[in-house]
Scaffold this motif. Structure first.
Motif, short mmCIF file in Angstrom:
data_model
loop_
_atom_site.label_atom_id
_atom_site.label_comp_id
_atom_site.label_asym_id
_atom_site.label_seq_id
_atom_site.Cartn_x
_atom_site.Cartn_y
_atom_site.Cartn_z
N VAL A 6 -31.55 -11.03 -23.59
CA VAL A 6 -32.01 -12.09 -24.47
C VAL A 6 -33.47 -12.81 -23.94
N TYR A 7 -34.26 -13.03 -24.88
CA TYR A 7 -35.62 -13.40 -24.79
C TYR A 7 -35.87 -14.58 -25.54
N PHE A 8 -36.64 -15.62 -24.90
CA PHE A 8 -37.06 -16.95 -25.36
C PHE A 8 -38.63 -16.86 -25.50
N ALA A 9 -39.18 -18.16 -26.38
CA ALA A 9 -40.29 -18.34 -26.35
C ALA A 9 -41.29 -17.26 -26.65
N ARG A 12 -40.08 -13.74 -26.23
CA ARG A 12 -39.45 -13.39 -27.52
C ARG A 12 -40.27 -12.87 -28.70
N ALA A 58 -32.80 -15.33 -16.09
CA ALA A 58 -31.38 -15.69 -15.60
C ALA A 58 -30.32 -14.63 -15.88
N ASP A 60 -26.52 -14.08 -16.44
CA ASP A 60 -25.08 -14.98 -16.97
C ASP A 60 -25.36 -16.22 -16.97
N GLU A 61 -26.67 -16.73 -17.46
CA GLU A 61 -27.08 -18.22 -17.61
C GLU A 61 -27.33 -18.90 -16.21
N GLU A 62 -27.50 -18.17 -15.16
CA GLU A 62 -28.00 -18.79 -13.85
C GLU A 62 -29.36 -18.24 -13.42
N HIS A 63 -30.24 -19.32 -13.06
CA HIS A 63 -31.44 -18.82 -12.69
C HIS A 63 -31.57 -17.79 -11.41
N GLU A 75 -25.18 -10.63 -19.20
CA GLU A 75 -26.42 -11.04 -20.16
C GLU A 75 -27.47 -11.67 -19.21
N ALA A 77 -31.34 -13.00 -19.24
CA ALA A 77 -32.27 -13.58 -19.93
C ALA A 77 -33.83 -13.54 -19.34
N PHE A 79 -37.63 -15.24 -19.65
CA PHE A 79 -38.38 -16.16 -20.61
C PHE A 79 -39.62 -16.86 -19.64
N GLU B 57 -37.29 -24.90 -28.80
CA GLU B 57 -36.61 -23.87 -28.55
C GLU B 57 -35.52 -23.92 -27.25
N TYR B 59 -32.28 -22.30 -24.78
CA TYR B 59 -31.18 -21.19 -24.55
C TYR B 59 -29.74 -21.88 -24.56
N MET B 62 -26.72 -22.04 -21.53
CA MET B 62 -27.49 -22.13 -20.15
C MET B 62 -28.02 -23.54 -20.23
N TRP B 129 -38.33 -24.73 -24.33
CA TRP B 129 -39.77 -24.36 -24.52
C TRP B 129 -40.28 -25.01 -25.65
N TRP B 142 -47.66 -22.20 -27.51
CA TRP B 142 -46.65 -22.68 -26.58
C TRP B 142 -47.02 -23.50 -25.47
#
Lengths: 85, 160
Positions: A6-9, A12, A58, A60-63, A75, A77, A79, B57, B59, B62, B129, B142
Motif C-alpha cells: 500500500v502506498y500513500f501521499a 502513491r 510499515a 502490518d501497520e507497525e513502523h 501488508e 506500506a 510512504f 490523507e 493510513y 495504522m 500527510w 505535499w
C-alpha cells in the motif's frame, strides 16, 4: 510469497496506484531490499523511490526500519515522512 | 499498568469536525479527582492567503493504532487520568480544526506534558500527510516534514 503493498501521499501518486499484490522474489528479505526491487519495476516506481532514504515503511501497520526483515508481513506500506497534526 | 493505561485513552480518526468544549465536558463529567485539563487544537492555516484548503490523507487502521500507542505511553509516563485525541482527515479549509488533544491529570504539569508529548510524537509518527490546495486553483504540493518536528520529539528522550 505474495504480499499486499500500500502506498500513500506522493509515493502513491508517482507509482499511480494505492495498492497492489506482488510476488516477492526470494532474495528480497528486508524493507530496504524491497524498495530497491520495486525501483527496478518501471519509470513510475523509479520516480517514487529514487531517494530511498526518505521513504518510510510499515509492516502490518507497525513502523519498520529499512534493515528490518519483512518476515511474514502481509501488508507492507511505503510512504513519505508523515506530516499530520 | 499497560491495560489500565489503555482504558484511559480515547482516540478517534474522523472526517467530521469536533467540539472542544463538549469533549472536555465529557472527559471530566462526574469526576472530582481531576485537577487539570490541557487542550491543544491544531488548525488549518491559509499560509498568507495562499491556501484554499489542506487535504489530509491517512493510513486507516495504522493511524488509529499509532496514535493510540503514543497516547497510552503518555498516560503511563505522566500518570494521566485520561487523554483524548481526535484527528480529522479529508479536505479542511483554513480556520478549520485538524487535531484535538485533551489531557487530564491531578496537577497541571502532567497535563501540559502529556498533551505536548502526544502532539510531538503524533507529528512524526502518525501516518497522515497534508496536500495543499491553492486559492488560485493550482495543484498544490505535499507539505514537507520539518526537522523542527523531529527535534521536538527528540527532547522527550534526551530529557530522561
Amino acid at each position: 510469497m505474495s504480499v499486499r503493498l500500500v502506498y500513500f501521499a506522493w509515493v502513491r501518486e508517482r507509482i499511480g496506484k494505492g495498492s497492489e499484490e506482488i510476488d516477492l522474489p526470494p532474495e528480497v528479505k528486508t524493507v530496504g531490499e524491497l524498495i530497491a526491487h520495486l525501483a527496478t519495476l518501471g519509470e513510475e516506481y523509479e520516480a517514487a523511490l529514487q531517494v530511498p532514504g526518505v521513504i518510510r515503511a510499515a509492516l502490518d501497520e507497525e513502523h519498520a526500519d529499512h534493515d528490518e526483515p519483512i518476515g511474514g508481513a502481509r501488508e507492507i506500506a511505503l510512504f513519505p515522512p508523515m506530516t499530520g497534526g | 499498568m499497560p491495560d489500565e493505561a489503555a482504558h484511559r485513552v480515547d482516540v478517534r480518526i474522523q472526517a467530521h469536525d469536533f467540539d472542544s468544549a463538549a469533549e472536555i465536558a465529557a472527559l471530566t463529567a462526574g469526576r472530582a479527582d481531576i485537577g487539570a485539563v490541557v487542550t491543544f487544537t491544531g488548525l488549518c492555516r491559509d499560509e498568507g492567503g495562499r491556501l484554499a484548503a489542506l487535504e489530509l490523507e491517512h493510513y486507516p487502521g495504522m493511524a488509529e493504532r499509532a496514535i493510540r500507542a503514543i497516547a497510552t505511553e503518555a498516560v503511563a509516563r505522566f500518570s494521566l487520568q485520561g487523554i483524548l485525541a481526535i484527528h480529522r482527515h479529508g479536505k479542511i479549509a483554513p480556520g478549520g480544526n485538524i487535531v484535538l488533544v485533551v489531557a487530564a491529570a491531578p496537577h497541571r504539569q502532567a497535563a501540559f506534558d502529556g498533551a505536548a508529548f502526544l502532539m510531538d510524537y503524533l507529528k512524526t509518527d502518525a501516518p497522515f500527510w497534508k496536500k495543499e490546495h491553492l486559492k488560485d486553483g493550482g495543484t498544490g504540493e505535499w507539505v514537507s516534514a520539518k526537522d523542527a518536528d523531529d527535534a521536538a520529539k527528540a527532547r522527550w528522550t534526551s530529557a530522561q
